[in-house]
Scaffold this motif. Structure first.
Motif, short mmCIF file in Angstrom:
data_model
loop_
_atom_site.label_atom_id
_atom_site.label_comp_id
_atom_site.label_asym_id
_atom_site.label_seq_id
_atom_site.Cartn_x
_atom_site.Cartn_y
_atom_site.Cartn_z
N VAL A 10 13.66 52.83 56.77
CA VAL A 10 14.83 53.51 57.32
C VAL A 10 15.87 52.46 57.70
CG1 VAL A 10 15.67 54.98 59.20
CG2 VAL A 10 13.44 55.44 58.16
N THR A 11 17.14 52.74 57.41
CA THR A 11 18.16 51.75 57.73
C THR A 11 19.50 52.42 58.01
OG1 THR A 11 19.15 49.66 56.95
CG2 THR A 11 18.93 51.43 55.33
N THR A 12 20.42 51.63 58.56
CA THR A 12 21.80 52.06 58.74
C THR A 12 22.67 51.16 57.87
OG1 THR A 12 21.33 52.68 61.03
CG2 THR A 12 23.65 52.48 60.41
N HIS A 13 23.10 51.70 56.73
CA HIS A 13 23.88 50.91 55.80
C HIS A 13 25.31 50.70 56.26
CE1 HIS A 13 20.87 50.48 52.73
NE2 HIS A 13 20.78 51.78 52.48
N VAL A 14 25.88 51.73 56.91
CA VAL A 14 27.28 51.66 57.36
C VAL A 14 27.29 51.68 58.89
CG1 VAL A 14 29.57 52.73 57.24
CG2 VAL A 14 28.00 52.89 55.28
N PRO A 15 27.38 50.53 59.54
CA PRO A 15 27.21 50.47 60.99
C PRO A 15 28.45 50.82 61.81
CG PRO A 15 27.52 48.26 60.11
CD PRO A 15 27.49 49.19 58.93
N ARG A 16 29.60 50.92 61.17
CA ARG A 16 30.84 51.20 61.92
C ARG A 16 31.54 52.40 61.29
NH1 ARG A 16 34.53 48.65 65.39
NH2 ARG A 16 36.75 48.84 64.87
N ARG A 17 31.82 53.41 62.12
CA ARG A 17 32.48 54.62 61.65
C ARG A 17 33.56 55.03 62.65
NH1 ARG A 17 30.12 57.38 57.46
NH2 ARG A 17 28.11 56.56 56.72
N ASP B 101 21.36 56.10 58.38
CA ASP B 101 22.09 56.89 57.38
C ASP B 101 21.41 56.85 56.01
OD1 ASP B 101 22.71 54.36 56.38
OD2 ASP B 101 24.80 54.43 57.02
N ALA B 102 20.24 56.22 55.93
CA ALA B 102 19.48 56.21 54.67
C ALA B 102 18.00 56.04 54.98
CB ALA B 102 19.96 55.08 53.76
N ALA B 103 17.18 56.71 54.18
CA ALA B 103 15.72 56.62 54.35
C ALA B 103 15.06 56.70 52.99
CB ALA B 103 15.22 57.75 55.25
N SER C 25 16.85 59.47 50.61
CA SER C 25 17.86 60.27 51.30
C SER C 25 18.94 59.32 51.79
CB SER C 25 17.25 61.00 52.50
OG SER C 25 16.04 61.65 52.17
N SER C 26 20.20 59.60 51.46
CA SER C 26 21.24 58.65 51.86
C SER C 26 22.60 59.33 52.00
CB SER C 26 21.34 57.52 50.84
OG SER C 26 22.37 56.61 51.20
N TRP C 27 23.31 58.93 53.06
CA TRP C 27 24.72 59.30 53.21
C TRP C 27 25.60 58.12 52.84
CZ3 TRP C 27 22.97 61.41 58.50
CH2 TRP C 27 22.55 62.74 58.37
N ALA C 28 25.02 57.15 52.14
CA ALA C 28 25.78 55.97 51.72
C ALA C 28 25.48 55.69 50.25
CB ALA C 28 25.41 54.77 52.58
N VAL C 29 25.53 56.74 49.43
CA VAL C 29 25.26 56.62 48.00
C VAL C 29 26.28 57.47 47.25
CG1 VAL C 29 23.61 58.55 48.01
CG2 VAL C 29 23.48 56.82 46.22
N ARG C 30 26.74 56.97 46.13
CA ARG C 30 27.66 57.75 45.31
C ARG C 30 26.88 58.48 44.22
NH1 ARG C 30 30.13 53.16 47.09
NH2 ARG C 30 32.05 53.57 48.28
N VAL C 31 27.26 59.72 43.97
CA VAL C 31 26.44 60.62 43.16
C VAL C 31 26.60 60.33 41.67
CG1 VAL C 31 25.95 63.02 42.64
CG2 VAL C 31 26.69 62.38 44.94
#
Length: 383
Positions: free
Chosen positions: A223-230, A244-246, A262-268
């Motif tokens: 599990v990680t946080t790819h984008v640490p600043r939002r 934001d990714a697992a 699972s990721s909110w930091a991936v382009r489809v």
């Protein structure tokens, strides 16, 4: 025809999911079709009571849809003897307290997931509901998606032979919020507010795997946080404290292995936002939200590895589309109808608070696996 009214306190409908899927596409859609046919000339008519903290937002929603009842006082709504069902679509951190109040008030409860922030809280709710003798259900919408319904048809029909593995890809790029607005609320990226992709998505993967292929018996995850600043809804920068990714590996009862990213930091770069590939001895399938394609062993080509020559064919074209063979309703609405039939007709329903606790358990163990760098067995839960 006899029309019976069910009054449903809907808490959290000012949020995206609570509004679009549960209020508009489920409860209001049932009203638009004339109610829920219970058989024998009886029709169940849902009457929503909009509940939340923002008075102006509730009033605007009620006016927009011609609804009469809304309130910022949950205690008063639950104390009203006319309220039959309590539904919760709030942020996770507020869920246990509200569900506990509803159960103690003797209301049937239906809730989004995760049902609690930890396994102890989730099991506590399940035990409390059992002791209270009320009906309870947890939203498990993805098994009602057309693509996964087709996949289940294949499983039930023995298409795969022995199922060997499942590979899942889920996610999309969620903008940081500075130069383009984020598609998800900022609390999703703050662990202190119950955010994180593991607590959001692992409960989904638990019931999808459980329903289609068998109980999850072991888990290992990174599990990680790819984008640490939002940037939040007001344009203010903040530190993302939630994952934001697992990347998970799930061992299944019967020996199959599932790998799900699972990721909110991936382009489809796939046909749908979520896809599952299932490989078996007799055939394979790739299922998304709506479509499902198969390749039977009798139609499987014989690829040969040769990096010196360009491919002269499309691998995707070698798969066949699974026909609909049915009319698929909105998955959230379909499960709402099943839950209401369970409440009023005592029809079977197993997506209850104990099922919800299994999802919380898997998320909790997934986070521990990543933090401690080891695999965990997933014990079977009971009350």
């Amino acid at each position: 025809m006899t029309r019976r009214t069910v009054r449903i306190a809907m808490n959290g409908v000012t949020g995206r999911m609570g509004y679009r899927q549960h209020l508009v596409r489920s409860i209001l859609a049932i009203r638009e079709q004339g109610g829920l046919d219970l058989g024998g000339g009886d029709v169940l008519w849902p009457e929503p009571i909009l509940v939340g903290r923002r008075e102006h937002a509730l009033r605007e929603l009620a006016q927009r849809h011609g609804l009469e009842e809304w309130s910022t006082d949950l205690d008063a709504v639950l104390a009203d003897g006319r309220t039959d069902v309590y539904f919760d679509a709030q942020v996770t951190s507020a869920r246990v307290d509200a569900l506990t109040k509803a159960i103690d008030a003797g209301k049937h409860v239906y809730t989004e997931k995760p049902t609690a922030a930890d396994l102890a809280g989730a099991l506590g709710l399940a035990r409390r509901a059992r002791e209270a003798g009320i009906r309870h259900g947890v939203v498990q919408d993805k098994i009602f998606l057309p693509g996964l319904l087709k996949l289940k048809r294949l499983v039930d029909g023995g298409f795969f032979g022995e199922i060997l593995s499942v590979r899942g890809e889920f996610g999309y790029w969620v903008f940081e919020g500075d130069w383009q607005d984020a598609q998800r609320p900022s609390w999703n990226y703050r662990a202190q507010d119950g955010g994180g992709i593991v607590v959001d998505m692992f409960p989904h993967w638990e019931y999808v795997l459980h329903e289609l292929f068998g109980r999850v018996t072991g888990v290992s995850a990174h599990v990680t946080t790819h984008v640490p600043r939002r940037w939040d809804e007001n344009g203010k920068p903040y530190t993302a404290t939630a994952d934001d990714a697992a990347y998970g590996i799930f061992e299944l009862e019967g020996g199959a292995v599932a790998q799900i990213n699972s990721s909110w930091a991936v382009r489809v770069h796939r046909d749908e936002l979520v896809e599952f590939q299932v490989d078996g001895t007799h055939g394979s399938a790739v299922a998304g939200l709506r479509e499902c394609r198969v390749q039977h062993r009798s139609m499987t080509p014989k690829p040969v590895w040769n990096p010196d020559l360009p491919a002269d064919h499309s691998f995707r074209d070698q798969w066949q589309r699974v026909p609909d063979n049915a009319v698929f309703d909105n998955g959230f609405k379909a499960q709402w109808e099943l839950f209401l039939r369970h409440v009023y007709l005592d029809e079977p329903y197993h997506w209850d608070l104990l099922a919800g606790a299994r999802g919380v358990q898997l998320a909790e163990l997934g986070l521990r696996s990543s933090a401690e760098g080891r695999r965990f067995e997933v014990p079977e839960l009971s009350l």
